[in-house]
Design a protein around this motif. Structure first.
Motif, PDB file in Angstrom:
ATOM      1  N   GLY A  61      -6.842 -28.097 -10.918  1.00 23.96           N
ATOM      2  CA  GLY A  61      -7.286 -29.473 -10.746  1.00 23.96           C
ATOM      3  C   GLY A  61      -8.340 -29.889 -11.753  1.00 23.96           C
ATOM      4  N   LEU A  62      -9.360 -29.031 -11.957  1.00 23.87           N
ATOM      5  CA  LEU A  62     -10.389 -29.351 -12.945  1.00 23.87           C
ATOM      6  C   LEU A  62      -9.829 -29.282 -14.359  1.00 23.87           C
ATOM      7  CD1 LEU A  62     -13.575 -27.551 -11.558  1.00 23.87           C
ATOM      8  CD2 LEU A  62     -13.093 -30.010 -11.597  1.00 23.87           C
ATOM      9  N   SER A  63      -8.900 -28.374 -14.594  1.00 24.02           N
ATOM     10  CA  SER A  63      -8.280 -28.284 -15.918  1.00 24.02           C
ATOM     11  C   SER A  63      -7.547 -29.579 -16.254  1.00 24.02           C
ATOM     12  CB  SER A  63      -7.330 -27.090 -15.978  1.00 24.02           C
ATOM     13  OG  SER A  63      -8.019 -25.872 -15.751  1.00 24.02           O
ATOM     14  N   ALA A  64      -6.832 -30.136 -15.271  1.00 21.35           N
ATOM     15  CA  ALA A  64      -6.131 -31.397 -15.499  1.00 21.35           C
ATOM     16  C   ALA A  64      -7.121 -32.541 -15.682  1.00 21.35           C
ATOM     17  CB  ALA A  64      -5.193 -31.680 -14.324  1.00 21.35           C
ATOM     18  N   LEU A  65      -8.189 -32.539 -14.898  1.00 19.59           N
ATOM     19  CA  LEU A  65      -9.185 -33.610 -14.980  1.00 19.59           C
ATOM     20  C   LEU A  65      -9.878 -33.624 -16.331  1.00 19.59           C
ATOM     21  CD1 LEU A  65     -10.839 -35.835 -13.473  1.00 19.59           C
ATOM     22  CD2 LEU A  65     -12.441 -34.011 -12.845  1.00 19.59           C
ATOM     23  N   LEU A  66     -10.255 -32.437 -16.841  1.00 21.92           N
ATOM     24  CA  LEU A  66     -11.046 -32.343 -18.066  1.00 21.92           C
ATOM     25  C   LEU A  66     -10.200 -32.113 -19.314  1.00 21.92           C
ATOM     26  CD1 LEU A  66     -14.034 -30.261 -16.640  1.00 21.92           C
ATOM     27  CD2 LEU A  66     -14.002 -32.700 -17.204  1.00 21.92           C
ATOM     28  N   GLY A  67      -8.949 -31.743 -19.151  1.00 23.36           N
ATOM     29  CA  GLY A  67      -8.054 -31.603 -20.288  1.00 23.36           C
ATOM     30  C   GLY A  67      -8.143 -30.280 -21.019  1.00 23.36           C
ATOM     31  N   VAL A  68      -8.862 -29.319 -20.468  1.00 26.27           N
ATOM     32  CA  VAL A  68      -8.970 -27.980 -21.048  1.00 26.27           C
ATOM     33  C   VAL A  68      -8.965 -26.972 -19.899  1.00 26.27           C
ATOM     34  CG1 VAL A  68     -10.284 -28.767 -23.067  1.00 26.27           C
ATOM     35  CG2 VAL A  68     -11.493 -27.947 -21.023  1.00 26.27           C
ATOM     36  N   PRO A  69      -8.664 -25.702 -20.166  1.00 23.32           N
ATOM     37  CA  PRO A  69      -8.706 -24.713 -19.095  1.00 23.32           C
ATOM     38  C   PRO A  69     -10.117 -24.575 -18.521  1.00 23.32           C
ATOM     39  CG  PRO A  69      -7.474 -23.874 -20.981  1.00 23.32           C
ATOM     40  CD  PRO A  69      -8.149 -25.132 -21.439  1.00 23.32           C
ATOM     41  N   VAL A  70     -10.220 -24.571 -17.201  1.00 27.47           N
ATOM     42  CA  VAL A  70     -11.507 -24.478 -16.511  1.00 27.47           C
ATOM     43  C   VAL A  70     -11.459 -23.354 -15.482  1.00 27.47           C
ATOM     44  CG1 VAL A  70     -13.202 -25.642 -15.049  1.00 27.47           C
ATOM     45  CG2 VAL A  70     -11.957 -26.945 -16.802  1.00 27.47           C
ATOM     46  N   THR A  71     -12.477 -22.500 -15.520  1.00 29.74           N
ATOM     47  CA  THR A  71     -12.674 -21.459 -14.521  1.00 29.74           C
ATOM     48  C   THR A  71     -13.930 -21.791 -13.730  1.00 29.74           C
ATOM     49  OG1 THR A  71     -11.613 -19.748 -15.861  1.00 29.74           O
ATOM     50  CG2 THR A  71     -13.133 -18.989 -14.161  1.00 29.74           C
ATOM     51  N   ALA A  72     -13.863 -21.640 -12.412  1.00 31.18           N
ATOM     52  CA  ALA A  72     -15.004 -21.955 -11.550  1.00 31.18           C
ATOM     53  C   ALA A  72     -15.504 -20.695 -10.858  1.00 31.18           C
ATOM     54  CB  ALA A  72     -14.616 -22.997 -10.511  1.00 31.18           C
ATOM     55  N   LYS A  73     -16.815 -20.503 -10.870  1.00 29.84           N
ATOM     56  CA  LYS A  73     -17.476 -19.448 -10.115  1.00 29.84           C
ATOM     57  C   LYS A  73     -17.983 -20.078  -8.824  1.00 29.84           C
ATOM     58  CE  LYS A  73     -19.534 -15.424  -9.367  1.00 29.84           C
ATOM     59  NZ  LYS A  73     -18.777 -14.383  -8.656  1.00 29.84           N
ATOM     60  N   LEU A  74     -17.434 -19.668  -7.689  1.00 24.69           N
ATOM     61  CA  LEU A  74     -17.611 -20.399  -6.444  1.00 24.69           C
ATOM     62  C   LEU A  74     -18.786 -19.872  -5.627  1.00 24.69           C
ATOM     63  CD1 LEU A  74     -13.873 -20.851  -5.395  1.00 24.69           C
ATOM     64  CD2 LEU A  74     -15.340 -22.428  -6.671  1.00 24.69           C
ATOM     65  N   GLU A  75     -19.997 -20.153  -6.107  1.00 19.00           N
ATOM     66  CA  GLU A  75     -21.181 -19.786  -5.331  1.00 19.00           C
ATOM     67  C   GLU A  75     -21.354 -20.675  -4.094  1.00 19.00           C
ATOM     68  OE1 GLU A  75     -23.711 -17.093  -5.740  1.00 19.00           O
ATOM     69  OE2 GLU A  75     -21.713 -16.536  -6.446  1.00 19.00           O
ATOM     70  N   VAL A  76     -20.545 -21.723  -3.980  1.00 18.12           N
ATOM     71  CA  VAL A  76     -20.526 -22.501  -2.744  1.00 18.12           C
ATOM     72  C   VAL A  76     -20.072 -21.647  -1.563  1.00 18.12           C
ATOM     73  CG1 VAL A  76     -20.136 -24.704  -3.907  1.00 18.12           C
ATOM     74  CG2 VAL A  76     -18.176 -23.317  -3.207  1.00 18.12           C
ATOM     75  N   LEU A  77     -19.386 -20.542  -1.838  1.00 23.19           N
ATOM     76  CA  LEU A  77     -18.919 -19.644  -0.781  1.00 23.19           C
ATOM     77  C   LEU A  77     -19.878 -18.483  -0.532  1.00 23.19           C
ATOM     78  CD1 LEU A  77     -15.105 -19.476  -1.682  1.00 23.19           C
ATOM     79  CD2 LEU A  77     -16.278 -21.023  -0.090  1.00 23.19           C
ATOM     80  N   GLN A  78     -21.009 -18.507  -1.202  1.00 27.11           N
ATOM     81  CA  GLN A  78     -21.998 -17.443  -1.036  1.00 27.11           C
ATOM     82  C   GLN A  78     -22.629 -17.501   0.346  1.00 27.11           C
ATOM     83  OE1 GLN A  78     -23.482 -14.432  -1.142  1.00 27.11           O
ATOM     84  NE2 GLN A  78     -23.137 -14.694  -3.369  1.00 27.11           N
ATOM     85  N   ARG A  79     -23.112 -16.380   0.817  1.00 29.66           N
ATOM     86  CA  ARG A  79     -23.901 -16.361   2.041  1.00 29.66           C
ATOM     87  C   ARG A  79     -25.076 -17.336   1.875  1.00 29.66           C
ATOM     88  NH1 ARG A  79     -26.153 -10.776   4.871  1.00 29.66           N
ATOM     89  NH2 ARG A  79     -27.017 -11.763   6.749  1.00 29.66           N
ATOM     90  N   THR A  80     -25.349 -18.127   2.854  1.00 32.87           N
ATOM     91  CA  THR A  80     -26.350 -19.199   2.877  1.00 32.87           C
ATOM     92  C   THR A  80     -25.917 -20.426   2.070  1.00 32.87           C
ATOM     93  OG1 THR A  80     -27.776 -18.611   0.969  1.00 32.87           O
ATOM     94  CG2 THR A  80     -28.200 -17.477   3.074  1.00 32.87           C
ATOM     95  N   GLY A  81     -24.697 -20.432   1.523  1.00 32.04           N
ATOM     96  CA  GLY A  81     -24.178 -21.628   0.878  1.00 32.04           C
ATOM     97  C   GLY A  81     -24.591 -21.854  -0.551  1.00 32.04           C
ATOM     98  N   SER A  82     -25.329 -20.921  -1.159  1.00 33.34           N
ATOM     99  CA  SER A  82     -25.707 -21.077  -2.565  1.00 33.34           C
ATOM    100  C   SER A  82     -26.049 -19.725  -3.173  1.00 33.34           C
ATOM    101  CB  SER A  82     -26.896 -22.033  -2.724  1.00 33.34           C
ATOM    102  OG  SER A  82     -28.130 -21.361  -2.499  1.00 33.34           O
ATOM    103  N   PHE A  83     -26.143 -19.712  -4.496  1.00 35.10           N
ATOM    104  CA  PHE A  83     -26.496 -18.511  -5.235  1.00 35.10           C
ATOM    105  C   PHE A  83     -27.865 -17.965  -4.861  1.00 35.10           C
ATOM    106  CE2 PHE A  83     -28.741 -21.772  -7.494  1.00 35.10           C
ATOM    107  CZ  PHE A  83     -29.873 -21.144  -7.996  1.00 35.10           C
ATOM    108  N   LYS A  84     -28.708 -18.778  -4.250  1.00 33.88           N
ATOM    109  CA  LYS A  84     -30.097 -18.390  -3.988  1.00 33.88           C
ATOM    110  C   LYS A  84     -30.210 -17.130  -3.139  1.00 33.88           C
ATOM    111  CE  LYS A  84     -32.618 -21.846  -5.791  1.00 33.88           C
ATOM    112  NZ  LYS A  84     -33.766 -21.663  -6.706  1.00 33.88           N
TER     113      LYS A  84
END
Length: 320
Positions: A28-51
């Protein structure tokens, strides 16, 4: 400067306490931005963030005496959540200090984890109160002015380097106080040399870009709605890492950051806070500078914004 050995040591220390979050290619992001995009999903981290990473590394590194004294932390929201939750898990009494502008959800989660929450009028006041509580005997867990915390946040970059496919040319990381980008840049510099690192801030939370312009950390006036990026200054350690390892720091508006949050939901199917949403408009600016052959990595740092918060901001800025 933090080295790869420091980050590897932090990874070993926090293993089993935090989540090794997914690193995924995003059609989805690759189509939106027009280049290959990789996402690191710290939204799924314990407590909801990288912190959670830096907080855990610091708590586990403390002496028994320092842990017994109890810890104190200051935060725009996510660091408070992480210190409160991880301290409860490790049997440490925690006090967290936040400005009244912090998300109500952060206060609720910290209190539910058993932490004592102290609220102040401004972030400057919050940092001042933290210093006083430290002087009274509590052990400080600083959100960004601590090499152990920086190394802990650097485990995000270590995992990204290990898990992403070859060919990523540019990685974008949000900046509040700068611990995340410092650690990620140090890890990628060692493990993926040649990858460019870009920092992203919002207008009114520009502590790093103003420090770069001034030649060193300086106090800044905060006005952004993005409380989780709203550090009143960066630290010398984070400033030095960004100066040496980061290509540039880009600044986007609050409205752009909220639109980025909506874009992440609509195109990447990821719920994130504006501190992560700001990467989407910044990615377009990076592509304007480096060209269409880039392959992007986005560190989606956290997802602790409520749906009502985001919808309220979208209405304020007339976004869809």
């Amino acid at each position: 400067m933090i080295g790869i050995s420091d980050i590897e040591a932090a990874a070993g220390l926090i293993a089993g306490h935090v989540v090794r979050t997914p690193t995924v290619e995003s059609p989805g992001l690759s189509a939106l931005l027009g280049v290959p995009v990789t996402a690191k999903l710290e939204v799924l981290q314990r407590t909801g963030s990288f912190k959670a990473r830096g907080a855990t590394a610091k708590l586990l590194s403390l002496s028994e005496a320092d842990r017994a004294a109890g810890v104190v932390a200051v935060s725009g929201g996510n660091h408070a959540i992480s210190v409160a939750v991880m301290a409860e898990a490790l049997g440490v009494k925690a006090t967290v200090v936040m400005a009244k502008s912090a998300p109500a959800r952060a206060v609720e989660i910290a209190e539910a984890a058993g932490a004592t929450v102290r609220l102040t009028d401004t972030m400057d006041d919050a940092f001042a109160l933290m210093s006083r509580l430290q002087a009274d005997g509590l052990t400080m867990v600083h959100p960004f002015d601590d090499p152990v915390v920086v190394a802990g946040q650097g485990t995000v970059g270590l995992e990204l380097a290990e898990d992403a496919s070859d060919g990523i040319t540019d990685v974008l990381v949000s900046i509040g106080g700068g611990a995340l980008i410092s650690g990620v840049a140090a890890a990628l510099h060692a493990r993926r040399p040649g990858v460019r690192i870009w920092g992203v801030e919002t207008v009114g939370a520009q502590a790093m870009s103003e420090a770069l312009a001034a030649g060193g950390p300086k106090p800044v006036r905060l006005s952004s709605i993005v409380s989780t990026l709203s550090a009143p200054t960066v630290s010398r350690i984070t400033y030095d890492h960004v100066t040496d390892l980061v290509s540039d720091v880009l600044v986007v508006s609050d409205a752009e950051a909220v639109q980025g949050t909506l874009d992440l939901a609509n195109h990447a199917k990821v719920w994130a806070e504006p501190a992560a949403g700001c990467l989407v408009p910044a990615a377009r600016r990076v592509l304007e500078r480096v060209g269409g052959d880039a392959r992007l990595g986005l560190v989606l740092c956290g997802g602790n914004a409520t749906t009502s918060d985001v919808m309220s901001w979208a209405e304020r800025f007339n976004l869809r």
